[in-house]
Design a protein around this motif. Structure first.
Motif, PDB file in Angstrom:
ATOM      1  N   LEU A  37       0.793  -1.180  -0.148  1.00  0.00           N
ATOM      2  CA  LEU A  37       0.022   0.014   0.048  1.00  0.00           C
ATOM      3  C   LEU A  37       0.939   1.302  -0.103  1.00  0.00           C
ATOM      4  O   LEU A  37       0.467   2.208  -0.603  1.00  0.00           O
ATOM      5  N   ARG A  38       2.050   1.258   0.573  1.00  0.00           N
ATOM      6  CA  ARG A  38       2.994   2.226   0.715  1.00  0.00           C
ATOM      7  C   ARG A  38       3.414   2.555  -0.897  1.00  0.00           C
ATOM      8  O   ARG A  38       3.454   3.808  -1.246  1.00  0.00           O
ATOM      9  N   ILE A  39       3.848   1.437  -1.420  1.00  0.00           N
ATOM     10  CA  ILE A  39       4.283   1.816  -2.950  1.00  0.00           C
ATOM     11  C   ILE A  39       3.051   2.287  -3.784  1.00  0.00           C
ATOM     12  O   ILE A  39       3.128   3.101  -4.700  1.00  0.00           O
ATOM     13  N   ALA A  40       1.698   1.650  -3.471  1.00  0.00           N
ATOM     14  CA  ALA A  40       0.619   2.167  -4.259  1.00  0.00           C
ATOM     15  C   ALA A  40       0.462   3.659  -4.045  1.00  0.00           C
ATOM     16  O   ALA A  40       0.201   4.401  -4.908  1.00  0.00           O
ATOM     17  N   ALA A  41       0.790   4.043  -2.793  1.00  0.00           N
ATOM     18  CA  ALA A  41       0.671   5.638  -2.495  1.00  0.00           C
ATOM     19  C   ALA A  41       1.547   6.485  -3.149  1.00  0.00           C
ATOM     20  O   ALA A  41       1.485   7.564  -3.666  1.00  0.00           O
ATOM     21  N   ALA A  42       2.950   5.846  -3.324  1.00  0.00           N
ATOM     22  CA  ALA A  42       4.104   6.472  -3.852  1.00  0.00           C
ATOM     23  C   ALA A  42       3.690   6.680  -5.545  1.00  0.00           C
ATOM     24  O   ALA A  42       3.835   7.627  -6.274  1.00  0.00           O
ATOM     25  N   VAL A  43       3.073   5.451  -6.202  1.00  0.00           N
ATOM     26  CA  VAL A  43       2.540   5.628  -7.486  1.00  0.00           C
ATOM     27  C   VAL A  43       1.555   6.768  -7.505  1.00  0.00           C
ATOM     28  O   VAL A  43       1.569   7.572  -8.659  1.00  0.00           O
ATOM     29  N   VAL A  71       8.423   5.813  -6.250  1.00  0.00           N
ATOM     30  CA  VAL A  71       8.620   4.327  -5.932  1.00  0.00           C
ATOM     31  C   VAL A  71      10.055   4.201  -6.082  1.00  0.00           C
ATOM     32  O   VAL A  71      10.684   4.332  -7.124  1.00  0.00           O
ATOM     33  N   THR A  72      10.479   3.936  -4.908  1.00  0.00           N
ATOM     34  CA  THR A  72      12.079   4.052  -4.782  1.00  0.00           C
ATOM     35  C   THR A  72      12.566   2.378  -4.494  1.00  0.00           C
ATOM     36  O   THR A  72      11.742   1.520  -4.067  1.00  0.00           O
ATOM     37  N   ARG A  73      13.758   2.327  -4.654  1.00  0.00           N
ATOM     38  CA  ARG A  73      14.341   1.047  -4.284  1.00  0.00           C
ATOM     39  C   ARG A  73      14.263   0.554  -2.765  1.00  0.00           C
ATOM     40  O   ARG A  73      13.947  -0.696  -2.586  1.00  0.00           O
ATOM     41  N   ASP A  74      14.232   1.675  -1.876  1.00  0.00           N
ATOM     42  CA  ASP A  74      13.741   1.404  -0.518  1.00  0.00           C
ATOM     43  C   ASP A  74      12.444   0.969  -0.159  1.00  0.00           C
ATOM     44  O   ASP A  74      12.235  -0.159   0.472  1.00  0.00           O
ATOM     45  N   LEU A  75      11.387   1.343  -0.992  1.00  0.00           N
ATOM     46  CA  LEU A  75      10.196   0.974  -0.824  1.00  0.00           C
ATOM     47  C   LEU A  75       9.774  -0.525  -1.396  1.00  0.00           C
ATOM     48  O   LEU A  75       9.127  -1.337  -0.641  1.00  0.00           O
ATOM     49  N   VAL A  76      10.527  -0.743  -2.385  1.00  0.00           N
ATOM     50  CA  VAL A  76      10.588  -2.095  -3.074  1.00  0.00           C
ATOM     51  C   VAL A  76      11.268  -3.098  -2.012  1.00  0.00           C
ATOM     52  O   VAL A  76      10.588  -4.035  -1.918  1.00  0.00           O
ATOM     53  N   ALA A  77      12.240  -2.834  -1.514  1.00  0.00           N
ATOM     54  CA  ALA A  77      13.049  -3.708  -0.901  1.00  0.00           C
ATOM     55  C   ALA A  77      12.469  -3.985   0.785  1.00  0.00           C
ATOM     56  O   ALA A  77      12.404  -5.166   1.026  1.00  0.00           O
ATOM     57  N   LEU A  87       6.155 -10.128  -8.817  1.00  0.00           N
ATOM     58  CA  LEU A  87       4.694 -10.087  -9.514  1.00  0.00           C
ATOM     59  C   LEU A  87       3.886  -9.304  -8.450  1.00  0.00           C
ATOM     60  O   LEU A  87       3.162  -8.267  -8.934  1.00  0.00           O
ATOM     61  N   GLU A  88       3.950  -9.398  -7.132  1.00  0.00           N
ATOM     62  CA  GLU A  88       3.162  -8.459  -6.243  1.00  0.00           C
ATOM     63  C   GLU A  88       3.378  -7.243  -6.327  1.00  0.00           C
ATOM     64  O   GLU A  88       2.648  -6.161  -6.307  1.00  0.00           O
ATOM     65  N   VAL A  89       4.622  -6.753  -6.505  1.00  0.00           N
ATOM     66  CA  VAL A  89       5.186  -5.235  -6.537  1.00  0.00           C
ATOM     67  C   VAL A  89       4.810  -4.700  -7.877  1.00  0.00           C
ATOM     68  O   VAL A  89       4.037  -3.663  -7.920  1.00  0.00           O
ATOM     69  N   HIS A  90       4.764  -5.706  -8.961  1.00  0.00           N
ATOM     70  CA  HIS A  90       4.619  -5.237 -10.492  1.00  0.00           C
ATOM     71  C   HIS A  90       3.126  -4.888 -10.502  1.00  0.00           C
ATOM     72  O   HIS A  90       2.699  -3.880 -10.817  1.00  0.00           O
ATOM     73  N   ASP A  91       2.228  -5.783  -9.997  1.00  0.00           N
ATOM     74  CA  ASP A  91       0.928  -5.515 -10.132  1.00  0.00           C
ATOM     75  C   ASP A  91       0.419  -4.430  -8.868  1.00  0.00           C
ATOM     76  O   ASP A  91      -0.637  -3.712  -9.418  1.00  0.00           O
ATOM     77  N   THR A  92       0.790  -4.291  -8.055  1.00  0.00           N
ATOM     78  CA  THR A  92       0.712  -3.193  -7.021  1.00  0.00           C
ATOM     79  C   THR A  92       0.967  -1.964  -8.109  1.00  0.00           C
ATOM     80  O   THR A  92      -0.126  -1.096  -7.891  1.00  0.00           O
ATOM     81  N   LEU A 133       1.004  -1.595 -10.971  1.00  0.00           N
ATOM     82  CA  LEU A 133      -0.071  -1.555 -12.230  1.00  0.00           C
ATOM     83  C   LEU A 133      -1.399  -1.351 -11.712  1.00  0.00           C
ATOM     84  O   LEU A 133      -2.115  -0.183 -12.510  1.00  0.00           O
ATOM     85  N   ILE A 134      -1.843  -1.673 -10.549  1.00  0.00           N
ATOM     86  CA  ILE A 134      -3.215  -1.158 -10.031  1.00  0.00           C
ATOM     87  C   ILE A 134      -3.390   0.107  -9.605  1.00  0.00           C
ATOM     88  O   ILE A 134      -4.361   0.848  -9.970  1.00  0.00           O
ATOM     89  N   ALA A 135      -2.375   0.671  -8.896  1.00  0.00           N
ATOM     90  CA  ALA A 135      -2.409   2.074  -8.358  1.00  0.00           C
ATOM     91  C   ALA A 135      -2.185   2.896  -9.863  1.00  0.00           C
ATOM     92  O   ALA A 135      -2.937   3.994  -9.755  1.00  0.00           O
ATOM     93  N   ALA A 136      -1.387   2.611 -10.760  1.00  0.00           N
ATOM     94  CA  ALA A 136      -1.413   3.539 -12.025  1.00  0.00           C
ATOM     95  C   ALA A 136      -2.723   3.387 -12.578  1.00  0.00           C
ATOM     96  O   ALA A 136      -3.272   4.651 -13.138  1.00  0.00           O
ATOM     97  N   ALA A 137      -3.238   2.025 -12.897  1.00  0.00           N
ATOM     98  CA  ALA A 137      -4.728   2.125 -13.373  1.00  0.00           C
ATOM     99  C   ALA A 137      -5.739   2.917 -12.708  1.00  0.00           C
ATOM    100  O   ALA A 137      -6.617   3.391 -13.384  1.00  0.00           O
ATOM    101  N   PHE A 138      -5.605   2.829 -11.234  1.00  0.00           N
ATOM    102  CA  PHE A 138      -6.613   3.466 -10.628  1.00  0.00           C
ATOM    103  C   PHE A 138      -6.397   4.960 -10.698  1.00  0.00           C
ATOM    104  O   PHE A 138      -7.536   5.688 -10.698  1.00  0.00           O
ATOM    105  N   CYS A 139      -5.326   5.531 -10.846  1.00  0.00           N
ATOM    106  CA  CYS A 139      -5.233   7.024 -11.135  1.00  0.00           C
ATOM    107  C   CYS A 139      -5.907   7.234 -12.487  1.00  0.00           C
ATOM    108  O   CYS A 139      -6.512   8.415 -12.433  1.00  0.00           O
TER     109      CYS A 139
END
Length: 180
Positions: free
Chosen positions: A104-110, A117-123, A133-138, A140-146
């Protein structure tokens, strides 16, 4: 009333439903994307993915999408309505897994900027067990919902104020998917 004449009763086809019917040639791919991202086979549950969609929609202040996807998440998560309400009240104290909180923090960054979205958030997400896959789709979901949020709000579509309208939609979506 929407900013353009969608040629239908907005109270019967609120939010994104009117524009999707107005332009079925673009509506179908948008529905296909939502179906694949939110309902297709995935390590994240449908409820968790709906919560990501709701969270981004809340951050974008999109009433229709926020209320819709909150209802869809609540219908599919254990202790659904409570979890959804607590995430909305504050992510840090919400009763979600550490992995979902990191996603959800990654989604908020998107939502703020894709470059947020930083390396630290992904790490941090990986440290909590998130897969690529979960990071990728998060993301994409965030971008799509924007995009979906801006589509709905940019056309000024009708958003019901009655929570039962969203509960009825949640019943339909959870049983039949986005093509129902």
């Amino acid at each position: 009333m929407a900013h353009i004449d969608l040629g239908l009763d907005e109270t019967r086809f609120p939010g994104i439903n009117g524009p999707l019917r107005y332009r079925p040639e673009t509506g179908k791919p948008l529905l296909d994307l939502a179906e694949a991202l939110l309902r297709g086979p995935h390590p994240l549950s449908e409820g968790e993915r709906e919560l990501i969609a709701a969270y981004v929609s809340w951050l974008n202040e999109c009433d229709y999408c926020g209320n819709s996807h909150a209802a869809f998440a609540a219908a599919q998560l254990e202790d659904g309505a409570t979890v959804v309400d607590l995430v909305r009240a504050g992510l840090d104290a919400a009763p979600v897994s550490a992995k979902l909180r990191a996603l959800l923090r990654i989604a908020a960054a998107v939502q703020a900027s894709g470059r947020g979205v930083t390396r630290d958030l992904v790490a941090a997400a990986r440290a909590e067990g998130a897969t690529d896959l979960e990071v990728h789709d998060t993301v994409l979901i965030a971008a799509a919902f924007c995009m979906y949020n801006r589509y709905v709000d940019g056309l000024g579509t009708f958003a019901p104020t009655d929570p039962q309208a969203y509960a009825n939609a949640a019943d339909r979506i959870t049983r039949h998917g986005y093509h129902s």
